[in-house]
Every structure is written in structure tokens, then in C-alpha cells.
Scaffold this active site. Structure first.
Site, PDB file in Angstrom:
ATOM      1  N   GLN A 244     -10.761   0.648   1.302  1.00 31.85           N
ATOM      2  CA  GLN A 244     -11.213  -0.256   0.251  1.00 31.85           C
ATOM      3  C   GLN A 244     -10.053  -1.023  -0.378  1.00 31.85           C
ATOM      4  O   GLN A 244     -10.217  -2.180  -0.792  1.00 31.85           O
ATOM      5  CB  GLN A 244     -12.021   0.491  -0.819  1.00 31.85           C
ATOM      6  CG  GLN A 244     -11.290   1.571  -1.593  1.00 31.85           C
ATOM      7  CD  GLN A 244     -11.407   2.948  -0.954  1.00 31.85           C
ATOM      8  OE1 GLN A 244     -11.570   3.055   0.252  1.00 31.85           O
ATOM      9  NE2 GLN A 244     -11.318   3.982  -1.771  1.00 31.85           N
TER      10      GLN A 244
ATOM     11  N   HIS B 114       5.960  15.236   8.514  1.00 28.80           N
ATOM     12  CA  HIS B 114       5.207  14.073   8.034  1.00 28.80           C
ATOM     13  C   HIS B 114       3.715  14.222   8.318  1.00 28.80           C
ATOM     14  O   HIS B 114       2.874  13.885   7.486  1.00 28.80           O
ATOM     15  CB  HIS B 114       5.709  12.790   8.704  1.00 28.80           C
ATOM     16  CG  HIS B 114       6.726  12.069   7.898  1.00 28.80           C
ATOM     17  ND1 HIS B 114       6.474  11.550   6.660  1.00 28.80           N
ATOM     18  CD2 HIS B 114       8.020  11.758   8.167  1.00 28.80           C
ATOM     19  CE1 HIS B 114       7.553  10.959   6.182  1.00 28.80           C
ATOM     20  NE2 HIS B 114       8.507  11.084   7.077  1.00 28.80           N
TER      21      HIS B 114
ATOM     22  N   HIS C  56       1.190 -40.754  19.913  1.00 28.38           N
ATOM     23  CA  HIS C  56       2.531 -40.224  19.675  1.00 28.38           C
ATOM     24  C   HIS C  56       3.581 -41.302  19.977  1.00 28.38           C
ATOM     25  O   HIS C  56       4.532 -41.504  19.219  1.00 28.38           O
ATOM     26  CB  HIS C  56       2.793 -38.993  20.551  1.00 28.38           C
ATOM     27  CG  HIS C  56       2.181 -37.728  20.038  1.00 28.38           C
ATOM     28  ND1 HIS C  56       0.831 -37.541  19.924  1.00 28.38           N
ATOM     29  CD2 HIS C  56       2.755 -36.570  19.603  1.00 28.38           C
ATOM     30  CE1 HIS C  56       0.586 -36.334  19.458  1.00 28.38           C
ATOM     31  NE2 HIS C  56       1.751 -35.723  19.248  1.00 28.38           N
TER      32      HIS C  56
ATOM     33  N   ASP D 157      15.524   7.326   5.010  1.00 31.86           N
ATOM     34  CA  ASP D 157      14.221   7.445   4.360  1.00 31.86           C
ATOM     35  C   ASP D 157      14.312   7.221   2.858  1.00 31.86           C
ATOM     36  O   ASP D 157      13.359   6.749   2.238  1.00 31.86           O
ATOM     37  CB  ASP D 157      13.626   8.840   4.612  1.00 31.86           C
ATOM     38  CG  ASP D 157      12.732   8.868   5.832  1.00 31.86           C
ATOM     39  OD1 ASP D 157      12.509   7.810   6.442  1.00 31.86           O
ATOM     40  OD2 ASP D 157      12.253   9.972   6.185  1.00 31.86           O
TER      41      ASP D 157
ATOM     42  N   TYR E 197       0.850  -1.185   0.000  1.00 35.89           N
ATOM     43  CA  TYR E 197       0.000   0.000   0.000  1.00 35.89           C
ATOM     44  C   TYR E 197       0.888   1.238   0.000  1.00 35.89           C
ATOM     45  O   TYR E 197       1.731   1.417   0.896  1.00 35.89           O
ATOM     46  CB  TYR E 197      -0.948   0.038   1.199  1.00 35.89           C
ATOM     47  CG  TYR E 197      -1.886   1.214   1.091  1.00 35.89           C
ATOM     48  CD1 TYR E 197      -3.002   1.134   0.264  1.00 35.89           C
ATOM     49  CD2 TYR E 197      -1.630   2.413   1.742  1.00 35.89           C
ATOM     50  CE1 TYR E 197      -3.845   2.223   0.099  1.00 35.89           C
ATOM     51  CE2 TYR E 197      -2.467   3.499   1.580  1.00 35.89           C
ATOM     52  CZ  TYR E 197      -3.573   3.408   0.757  1.00 35.89           C
ATOM     53  OH  TYR E 197      -4.385   4.492   0.580  1.00 35.89           O
TER      54      TYR E 197
ATOM     55  N   GLU F  65      11.018   4.997  16.774  1.00 41.04           N
ATOM     56  CA  GLU F  65      11.070   4.501  15.391  1.00 41.04           C
ATOM     57  C   GLU F  65      12.443   4.822  14.790  1.00 41.04           C
ATOM     58  O   GLU F  65      13.118   3.957  14.248  1.00 41.04           O
ATOM     59  CB  GLU F  65       9.956   5.168  14.571  1.00 41.04           C
ATOM     60  CG  GLU F  65       9.977   4.781  13.100  1.00 41.04           C
ATOM     61  CD  GLU F  65       9.013   5.620  12.267  1.00 41.04           C
ATOM     62  OE1 GLU F  65       8.739   5.219  11.119  1.00 41.04           O
ATOM     63  OE2 GLU F  65       8.542   6.677  12.743  1.00 41.04           O
ATOM     64  N   HIS F  66      12.837   6.095  14.874  1.00 42.24           N
ATOM     65  CA  HIS F  66      14.151   6.543  14.408  1.00 42.24           C
ATOM     66  C   HIS F  66      14.928   7.100  15.604  1.00 42.24           C
ATOM     67  O   HIS F  66      14.367   7.846  16.407  1.00 42.24           O
ATOM     68  CB  HIS F  66      14.025   7.662  13.371  1.00 42.24           C
ATOM     69  CG  HIS F  66      13.130   7.338  12.212  1.00 42.24           C
ATOM     70  ND1 HIS F  66      11.813   7.754  12.155  1.00 42.24           N
ATOM     71  CD2 HIS F  66      13.367   6.652  11.072  1.00 42.24           C
ATOM     72  CE1 HIS F  66      11.277   7.337  11.021  1.00 42.24           C
ATOM     73  NE2 HIS F  66      12.186   6.660  10.345  1.00 42.24           N
TER      74      HIS F  66
ATOM     75  N   GLN G 113      10.926  15.023  10.492  1.00 41.45           N
ATOM     76  CA  GLN G 113       9.875  14.091  10.888  1.00 41.45           C
ATOM     77  C   GLN G 113       8.586  14.820  11.249  1.00 41.45           C
ATOM     78  O   GLN G 113       7.490  14.313  11.014  1.00 41.45           O
ATOM     79  CB  GLN G 113      10.336  13.250  12.076  1.00 41.45           C
ATOM     80  CG  GLN G 113      11.373  12.204  11.718  1.00 41.45           C
ATOM     81  CD  GLN G 113      10.886  11.273  10.613  1.00 41.45           C
ATOM     82  OE1 GLN G 113       9.978  10.492  10.812  1.00 41.45           O
ATOM     83  NE2 GLN G 113      11.497  11.365   9.447  1.00 41.45           N
TER      84      GLN G 113
ATOM     85  N   GLU H  95       3.121 -37.324  28.769  1.00 42.34           N
ATOM     86  CA  GLU H  95       2.069 -36.359  28.434  1.00 42.34           C
ATOM     87  C   GLU H  95       0.725 -37.038  28.169  1.00 42.34           C
ATOM     88  O   GLU H  95      -0.261 -36.354  27.880  1.00 42.34           O
ATOM     89  CB  GLU H  95       2.480 -35.541  27.202  1.00 42.34           C
ATOM     90  CG  GLU H  95       3.592 -34.547  27.503  1.00 42.34           C
ATOM     91  CD  GLU H  95       3.819 -33.543  26.391  1.00 42.34           C
ATOM     92  OE1 GLU H  95       4.437 -32.497  26.666  1.00 42.34           O
ATOM     93  OE2 GLU H  95       3.379 -33.794  25.249  1.00 42.34           O
TER      94      GLU H  95
ATOM     95  N   ASN I 230      -2.868   6.437   6.542  1.00 42.21           N
ATOM     96  CA  ASN I 230      -3.492   7.229   7.597  1.00 42.21           C
ATOM     97  C   ASN I 230      -4.172   6.315   8.615  1.00 42.21           C
ATOM     98  O   ASN I 230      -4.067   5.092   8.535  1.00 42.21           O
ATOM     99  CB  ASN I 230      -4.480   8.243   7.006  1.00 42.21           C
ATOM    100  CG  ASN I 230      -5.616   7.569   6.234  1.00 42.21           C
ATOM    101  OD1 ASN I 230      -5.929   6.394   6.447  1.00 42.21           O
ATOM    102  ND2 ASN I 230      -6.231   8.314   5.337  1.00 42.21           N
TER     103      ASN I 230
ATOM    104  N   SER J 269       4.628   8.956  12.494  1.00 36.95           N
ATOM    105  CA  SER J 269       6.090   8.931  12.436  1.00 36.95           C
ATOM    106  C   SER J 269       6.697   9.604  13.664  1.00 36.95           C
ATOM    107  O   SER J 269       6.098  10.511  14.253  1.00 36.95           O
ATOM    108  CB  SER J 269       6.562   9.657  11.172  1.00 36.95           C
ATOM    109  OG  SER J 269       7.934   9.480  10.980  1.00 36.95           O
TER     110      SER J 269
END
Length: 441
Positions: A186, A258, A415, A356, A124, A322-323, A255, A410, A209, A233
Site C-alpha cells: 500500500q 538478514h 528535418h 552497511d 521506503y 551484491e557485496h 549477511q 533517412e 520484502n 541480500s
């Protein structure tokens, strides 16, 4: 930005909080669209594309003519930059290939591990005000190296039914097998269930988003894997007096632009540096094309003064950024002791922007503290690990008794029987062989 002087360990929980993000208000919408697409397929896809993107399309798939047109509409300068980035990203991810690992755990018991590609993956790529063609490189390149048979890219069209040419150029350059003009909830639902025009995939990658994020999380309830939980971010910089205030401010703003819900943090042991970074942010932000977005993000961000390196490190590992940028005379201390971070950038001349775009590492990374238990996207993200084993007659004789004892303990008689039958047959063969040997001698 909020300036904080760290004083006690009990402050950690408050300082590591991100911008509050609740999916409760949008869950109903996401569920409704998923159910509609599950039942009505392409008809529902067309409906939501018309509602959310403002365009009606006869065909979702990008044509050969559109791909050729994209080549002409991307400048030679940008093509060259994309080519350099592709080369570096390819080099880094190719090195992540591993050979088969094989071990004979005991005589006659052979175990090995191999990796196989996920056959069908969905990528995506957001469009909108910041079409992320760089993310095409970050996802399609490792997918191609891994050997994924189908690489399906979904990205929203504009109101004229077009896709940003840089996205199309990067997609065809990196071996994407199908490009579809569909975005938002969608797109994720289409990749989850499959429609006449959108293939069903096994794993979905890519940012988006809050609606896309919520949709990806919902897709996991229908047997589809995702790259990781995603969120706004974020960037954390640690710097002492060795840091360059102008550089640090530019990294924080990179950042912040973003999105309004992004969060950036400076952790420092130097009060003069903190004050200078604050000034530089005020100066630099005014020249940004996305300054209104950056200003909103800065309101949610922090400048934190720590008394020493140990105190700062404890906060960094608890925040799990994250960074993470290190600009310190004690960079080795942080490199060796950082436990939780998506990607680390070291020194005054290593901007986060390098990761990036073009240094080679992947920029699809865990946010919102998930670096404590998730890794960023790598070649392995597009692979599955399969274990193999082969046991010889000698091997089952060596290991069989242990299996029988454990299975019986067991209470799993079948088995145990699966081993016992084999041992009995081998023991019969051994007995016959011994008898024959005794007869001959």
C-alpha cells in the site's frame, strides 16, 4: 553450507543460481491492491494498514510531537554513532558532485551537460524485526545533497501506531520533508498514484520484502522509476591462506542474518581455510540472536574450492555479487579485474558491516546478479542529466550540410528543411553583404 570443489566451466551456471524466487504467487495480490488504491485512494490505504499492520490511524503523517519524542528515546550513544555515519556518508556523496561539462564540437557548435534533481522522491524503509534506520541515512542524505524538493519517507507502524524512534531521528536529521506511517504494497501504491495524504513521486527507493519488491516493479508500469531490481541480500568472500577464518565466518553470518533467503559464498584456493571457516560458522552462529534465520540462509549457501585465482575470478564476475570481500595476498589482481560487483571490501579489516553503516559508501546495492548491469545508489540516482546545445550562425553554416545529407538519407524531409531554411537565410545575408562590399570597393 554446501562444500563444492569447482571442476569445470560448465558448473558456473549452477553455482551462480540464487535461491529460487518467483513473484507469480503474489502478483495477483499486488495487482489487486494497486487497483484498489488507484481508485479509492486513502480509504484503501487505511483498509490495508488495518489488515496488514493491525492498526487504524486517524492520521498517517508523523507529528512534530512524535519527532521530539523520538529524540528523547534514542540513546546519546546511538545518536553519536548516527552522527558519525552521517558525516562520512555526506562526505563521500558530496564528492560525487560534478560540474557542467562543455564542449565546442566544431566552431560555433556548443554542447554541454548539466544535472538537475528529481523533484519528488519516495523512500521506503522497512520496520519489523530489523528497523533499518541506516537505510534512511543512505537514501535521505544523497537526496538532500542532490536538491530534491520533496523527500517522502514511508515506513510501517507497529500495532500501537508508532514508528521506531531511530528511524524518526535519522529522518529528521537528514532532511526528510514528510514521514508517513504506511508500509508494504500500500505504501508503494500510494507513492505511485498519489492519494490525499500520500504525495505522488517520480522515483521510489529502498528495500523490502518480496511484496514490496513486486510492488516496486509494478510501479514502473505507471510511469514511476525505481532505484533498481531488488532481491535477498548476498555476500561473496574470496580468500586465500592470507584470510582470517574467524573474520570471514563473521562476515558471512552478517549477511545470513538478514533473511532466510539470503545467500553467502566463500570462494577460496585454500582447502585448510575452507575447513576452518566452516568450523567458525558452526561456532559463531550459536551466539546470534537471529540464529534461526541465519541457519536457514546458511542452508542455501556455499563454500567453493577453486584451483587458482583465474578460475575464482571468472566465477566471481559471473556471479556478480551484491557485496564482495577480498582477503588475499593478491588483492590487486581482484581489484583490477573485478567487473561485476555492487560494492567491494578489501582486506582483513574491512568488514561488510562498515559499508552497511558508517564508512561512507552507499549500502543500497543491486542483488541477484543485477550488478552486471546496474549500479548501487549514488548521488546520481537522485539526479537527471540534461544536455544543452547552442549553435551560432557560423556553427549552422559549418554543420548544416551534414545534417541535410543525413536527414535526406533517412527520408525525413522536414528535418532537412529545418536546416535548409536557416542556411538559405544566412546565405542571402552573406550574398547581400558581399554585394555591398563589392559596391563600396
Amino acid at each position: 553450507m554446501e562444500i563444492i570443489k569447482y571442476s569445470k566451466k560448465s558448473d558456473l551456471a549452477k553455482l551462480t543460481q540464487r535461491v529460487s524466487q518467483s513473484y507469480k504467487s503474489i502478483e495477483e495480490t499486488v495487482n489487486l491492491i494497486f487497483k484498489d488504491i488507484q481508485v479509492n485512494g486513502d480509504k484503501a490505504i487505511d483498509k490495508y494498514t488495518s489488515i496488514f499492520d493491525g492498526v487504524e490511524l486517524d492520521d498517517l503523517e508523523v507529528t512534530v510531537e512524535e519527532l521530539e519524542g523520538a529524540k528523547k528515546n534514542v540513546s546519546n550513544e546511538l545518536k553519536e554513532a548516527i552522527t558519525i555515519a552521517k558525516s562520512n556518508i555526506t562526505s563521500f556523496h558530496l564528492k560525487q558532485k560534478t560540474q557542467r561539462i562543455e564542449v565546442e564540437t566544431m566552431p560555433g557548435v556548443n554542447c554541454w551537460i548539466e544535472k538537475r534533481p528529481i523533484e519528488k522522491v519516495g523512500l521506503y524503509i522497512p520496520g519489523g524485526t530489523a528497523p533499518l534506520f541506516s537505510t534512511v541515512l543512505m537514501l535521505a542524505i544523497p537526496a538532500k545533497i542532490a536538491g530534491c524538493k520533496e523527500i517522502v519517507l514511508c515506513t510501517p507502524p507497529d500495532k500501537n501506531g508508532n514508528v521506531n524512534p531511530a528511524i524518526l531521528y535519522a529522518a529528521q536529521l537528514c532532511g526528510v520533508t514528510k514521514i508517513l506511517k504506511v508500509g508494504g504494497i500500500q505504501a508503494i501504491a500510494g507513492l505511485t498514484f498519489g492519494t490525499g495524504r500520500i504525495p505522488k513521486v517520480s522515483k521510489i527507493f529502498g528495500p523490502g520484502n518480496q511484496y514490496v519488491t513486486a510492488a516496486k516493479q509494478l510501479s514502473t508500469q505507471f510511469g514511476v522509476a525505481i532505484d533498481m531490481p531488488a532481491g535477498p541480500s548476498e555476500l561473496l568472500v574470496f580468500a586465500d591462506e592470507y584470510g582470517n577464518a574467524s573474520f570471514i565466518a563473521s562476515d558471512l553470518l552478517s549477511q545470513a542474518e538478514h533473511g532466510a533467503d539470503s545467500q553467502v559464498i566463500l570462494a577460496t584456493t585454500s582447502k585448510p581455510l575452507l575447513q576452518e571457516v566452516e568450523k567458525q560458522i558452526e561456532i559463531q552462529i550459536e551466539d546470534l540472536s537471529r540464529k534461526e534465520i541465519a541457519k536457514k540462509a546458511i542452508q542455501n549457501s556455499k563454500l567453493i574450492l577453486f584451483k587458482d585465482y583465474d578460475e575464482a575470478l571468472e566465477f566471481i564476475n559471473d556471479y556478480a555479487p551484491e557485496h564482495f570481500i577480498i582477503c588475499s595476498k593478491k588483492e590487486d589482481f581482484f581489484i583490477e579485474n573485478v567487473i561485476n560487483a555492487g560494492s567491494v571490501f578489501i582486506g582483513n579489516y574491512t568488514p561488510e558491516s562498515a559499508g552497511d553503516y558508517a564508512s561512507g559508501t552507499n549500502h543500497t546495492l543491486p542483488t541477484n546478479g543485477f550488478a552486471k548491469n546496474y549500479s548501487g545508489v549514488s548521488l546520481d540516482s537522485f539526479l537527471k542529466t540534461i544536455t544543452f546545445q547552442k549553435i551560432t550562425e557560423i556553427g549552422i553554416l559549418n554543420i548544416g550540410k551534414s545534417i541535410e545529407i543525413m536527414a535526406e538519407a533517412e527520408g525525413l524531409q522536414a528535418h532537412k528543411n529545418a536546416v535548409t531554411l536557416r542556411l538559405e537565410q544566412l546565405n542571402d545575408i552573406i550574398k547581400i553583404a558581399d554585394d555591398e562590399y563589392s559596391r563600396i570597393n
